[in-house]
Design an enzyme around this catalytic site. Sequence first.
Site, PDB file in Angstrom:
ATOM      1  N   GLY A   1      18.872  93.576  44.148  1.00  0.00           N
ATOM      2  CA  GLY A   1      17.588  94.105  44.581  1.00  0.00           C
ATOM      3  C   GLY A   1      16.845  93.063  45.378  1.00  0.00           C
ATOM      4  N   ALA A   2      15.523  93.265  45.498  1.00  0.00           N
ATOM      5  CA  ALA A   2      14.725  92.335  46.284  1.00  0.00           C
ATOM      6  C   ALA A   2      14.573  90.992  45.587  1.00  0.00           C
ATOM      7  CB  ALA A   2      13.358  92.949  46.560  1.00  0.00           C
ATOM      8  N   PHE A   3      14.606  90.973  44.251  1.00  0.00           N
ATOM      9  CA  PHE A   3      14.321  89.751  43.523  1.00  0.00           C
ATOM     10  C   PHE A   3      15.391  89.395  42.499  1.00  0.00           C
ATOM     11  CE2 PHE A   3      10.440  92.273  44.165  1.00  0.00           C
ATOM     12  CZ  PHE A   3       9.964  91.572  45.257  1.00  0.00           C
ATOM     13  N   ALA A   4      16.398  90.179  42.374  1.00  0.00           N
ATOM     14  CA  ALA A   4      17.398  89.911  41.343  1.00  0.00           C
ATOM     15  C   ALA A   4      18.758  90.391  41.814  1.00  0.00           C
ATOM     16  CB  ALA A   4      17.019  90.609  40.028  1.00  0.00           C
TER      17      ALA A   4
ATOM     18  N   ILE B   1      27.715  93.605  41.046  1.00  0.00           N
ATOM     19  CA  ILE B   1      27.662  95.067  40.924  1.00  0.00           C
ATOM     20  C   ILE B   1      26.352  95.639  41.450  1.00  0.00           C
ATOM     21  CG2 ILE B   1      29.243  95.153  38.978  1.00  0.00           C
ATOM     22  CD1 ILE B   1      26.887  95.356  37.109  1.00  0.00           C
ATOM     23  N   GLY B   2      25.419  94.818  41.828  1.00  0.00           N
ATOM     24  CA  GLY B   2      24.162  95.327  42.369  1.00  0.00           C
ATOM     25  C   GLY B   2      23.199  94.202  42.678  1.00  0.00           C
TER      26      GLY B   2
ATOM     27  N   ASP C   1       7.429 102.147  36.540  1.00  0.00           N
ATOM     28  CA  ASP C   1       8.341 102.249  37.687  1.00  0.00           C
ATOM     29  C   ASP C   1       9.517 103.153  37.348  1.00  0.00           C
ATOM     30  OD1 ASP C   1       9.214 101.842  40.247  1.00  0.00           O
ATOM     31  OD2 ASP C   1      10.279  99.986  39.782  1.00  0.00           O
TER      32      ASP C   1
ATOM     33  N   LYS D   1      21.735  90.041  34.640  1.00  0.00           N
ATOM     34  CA  LYS D   1      20.737  90.133  35.706  1.00  0.00           C
ATOM     35  C   LYS D   1      20.091  88.770  35.886  1.00  0.00           C
ATOM     36  CE  LYS D   1      16.920  93.046  37.249  1.00  0.00           C
ATOM     37  NZ  LYS D   1      16.095  94.237  36.919  1.00  0.00           N
TER      38      LYS D   1
END
Length: 1050
Positions: A25-28, A22-23, A138, A46
Amino acid sequence: MEPGRGGTETVGKFEFSRKDLIGHGAFAVVFKGRHREKHDLEVAVKCINKKNLAKSQTLLGKEIKILKELKHENIVALYDFQEMANSVYLVMEYCNGGDLADYLHAMRTLSEDTIRLFLQQIAGAMRLLHSKGIIHRDLKPQNILLSNPAGRRANPNSIRVKIADFGFARYLQSNMMAATLCGSPMYMAPEVIMSQHYDGKADLWSIGTIVYQCLTGKAPFQASSPQDLRLFYEKNKTLVPTIPRETSAPLRQLLLALLQRNHKDRMDFDEFFHHPFLDASPSVRKSPPVPVPSYPSSGSGSSSSSSSTSHLASPPSLGEMQQLQKTLASPADTAGFLHSSRDSGGSKDSSCDTDDFVMVPAQFPGDLVAEAPSAKPPPDSLMCSGSSLVASAGLESHGRTPSPSPPCSSSPSPSGRAGPFSSSRCGASVPIPVPTQVQNYQRIERNLQSPTQFQTPRSSAIRRSGSTSPLGFARASPSPPAHAEHGGVLARKMSLGGGRPYTPSPQVGTIPERPGWSGTPSPQGAEMRGGRSPRPGSSAPEHSPRTSGLGCRLHSAPNLSDLHVVRPKLPKPPTDPLGAVFSPPQASPPQPSHGLQSCRNLRGSPKLPDFLQRNPLPPILGSPTKAVPSFDFPKTPSSQNLLALLARQGVVMTPPRNRTLPDLSEVGPFHGQPLGPGLRPGEDPKGPFGRSFSTSRLTDLLLKAAFGTQAPDPGSTESLQEKPMEIAPSAGFGGSLHPGARAGGTSSPSPVVFTVGSPPSGSTPPQGPRTRMFSAGPTGSASSSARHLVPGPCSEAPAPELPAPGHGCSFADPITANLEGAVTFEAPDLPEETLMEQEHTEILRGLRFTLLFVQHVLEIAALKGSASEAAGGPEYQLQESVVADQISLLSREWGFAEQLVLYLKVAELLSSGLQSAIDQIRAGKLCLSSTVKQVVRRLNELYKASVVSCQGLSLRLQRFFLDKQRLLDRIHSITAERLIFSHAVQMVQSAALDEMFQHREGCVPRYHKALLLLEGLQHMLSDQADIENVTKCKLCIERRLSALLTGICA
């Protein structure tokens, strides 16, 4: 984690399949999972790779334990955590509504009621985090998730906002964080992006940017790259966001308090939690919340879709349109950062990067929210920006119910009447009658001409122009803030529905006018009202009608990459030779016009300084024009020095201290920019390299030789600025006086050509397109010869001869320097040092200063070597035979001895710097970024070259030490410190002489180089008296540079 049945994997009591991604990122990566027993409990799993985590694994485990105890309805719950050999698995709450970024992408803007609903939930979560001392660091729309219990089409009242991804960013390595946060620096606080110390107030800045984007559709301060945004924050000490005019007073005050550049001036958490905007007052009539958008499975961008009509707001009546003008009347000022969007035929999904123009329709009279009668209208401005034919309300009589028309179509609809819904997010519309309403429209036009229109407010409508292309029109004239009877402010409404992206026409920013109006805009923006006499010289009748139209908020966040688009509309100086390039053809006398009125000059905003208002901020280097318009905009040179803007506006700026430590990319010439606290080599008295013992005290004779009678004594505060040297007029930053100017007669001052801007890296002269030119002469007409570019102060060679500019003052504006093509842009790589820790930045700054100082010392050694070679010529041999007692000073061996001493000192400094870098890298304080590798590699190369030079000079000097034993006692008088100081003094002397004789092409760079040598020398000395003497010399040079900068800016 254990493998489950059917390709599923198990994490504790939960299971997931890697197919349900479902998604990522750069590290996960995030997978959708569920509870093993309660299958209706959906979770998000995650998976974080351990290689992307820092070494402090135990701290991560402790933090996760704390986060598991955080139980709040507005924080994404952490159900479970497991650490495997290569990965860390986090089982979190699943949110079915996506994130706020997707929501804003679909809705563009939110109403204040919806913002209040979301912000109340965010504040509730932040209250818990703040009580436990947790800093998110963040916060951005991507990390604010939405959960809809009843499905995706739920009302905003039922949307649950949840904060996610907090507490983990601090455990990412610094260089990794730079990669993953490349999209969010515009939400990060200035102190975070500038690698300064920060506290929990950094989260308040991020919340302010999120609220601003919800209100306007974009972040308050934007740039083409994080590095440009960091430079923008460093240059601007005060930041004032442009807030839409119709924003309510509590929300306006909240945004201004949150978006304070200095964290000390920013509101604290207690003020934020108890802010009036978060308290829903029952006495205030609120607009309906914005519903959640639908998520179509197919990319349907059809402009004729009728599915969005259920979300549309009610149209205003003609009477409300007039009330809207009275309330929101304002000229187009600094908010007019117009930006060309994509072709209107594109889909709505392709226009997410363009500047959108949101309709703000007035609702029924009962929905108007009036403030106190004495309240002044907000200082922001409105501009009515056009869209394609969105039908305007009020063109029909009361008893008729108009049917909706296709929203934002590109041509008049052949069937149906004017639609009551403003379904376009593009902006205000131009009322063009459909065939069935031509008679009604003609009747309304006749009513506009009648003197009784102020008694019949519903007969007023917008007069359409003769063009059917999309038009934008500004308000006819402003309403003075002192008039309290017009102080009511509309509650913020928004229009919804599908529509094509807005495409401005060349007439954007103009206003329609009626017969009898003067074609010349009023310089003060005077407003003609019924019953008041017009201003003298106005050709309008006594009861000249005002322009009626829907006010539309222009999304005017100061996008740093878009400012050049509006610059052709700014008033040019009368003597500007390029002033006619963008100005429309002038008619002989001002006559009444039936078309569009010429664009009014933009009025200064009270939120920005006057000198910035007269010209907007220069565009950031390399910033893109996000959309390709139907016509090409000129390229802009990359000279981005704000001092050029100040010099053009006549603003005097005296820097408190001149820079002695430029960046590595600016090694070579210097440009008189003040040294900020972040650019100094360090406040540590030891400096970037240790002090060496002074073999002898620096005598005052060198000071007197450098400054003559101006040699500073302990009780004197006089400087070069106060001495006869001042007779030379200031030229500029490294001003290059071309030969044509020098050859001028003595009856009039010679025209001076100088450059302002940042040079490219290296010691080569800057390229032509990187130079901003100014040409100044005594009097007379303008000349276009000032557009010629000359090399800047980088080279000592004289500038190429140019045609002497005519008398007068002409400014070659960067926007007109290159007109042949559209702006192109290649996205730059994110510098790794952008988000490094403060300790890493300080260490790297010290290494850079060591490298720069060593390079200047090597230049001194090269000069000694050239003098030694020259000493071997026949002329020097003759002098040696005649003047026997000066043999030691004029021989080649003496020069070699001086070179050897300097190379030994360079090797010592480089060895110390390299060893320090190795120690810091081993200690984990200095990261091996590409910049660090480059600096260390350069230090190592110079160290090897210095050792080789020392070996060669030692061999050459063997005969010198054998044959001239009587000079060995004088060898001890040769010290690197004395040689460096003498060279700096000579540079100041030569620069002062050249300045006195008006040869200024190299004065400022030499002053800067001498200042840097003295700065490094001050760190090397250990004798207190020598340090005081060097400090006095530095003060004299800094005062002289300040005087030069003051003269240039004036």
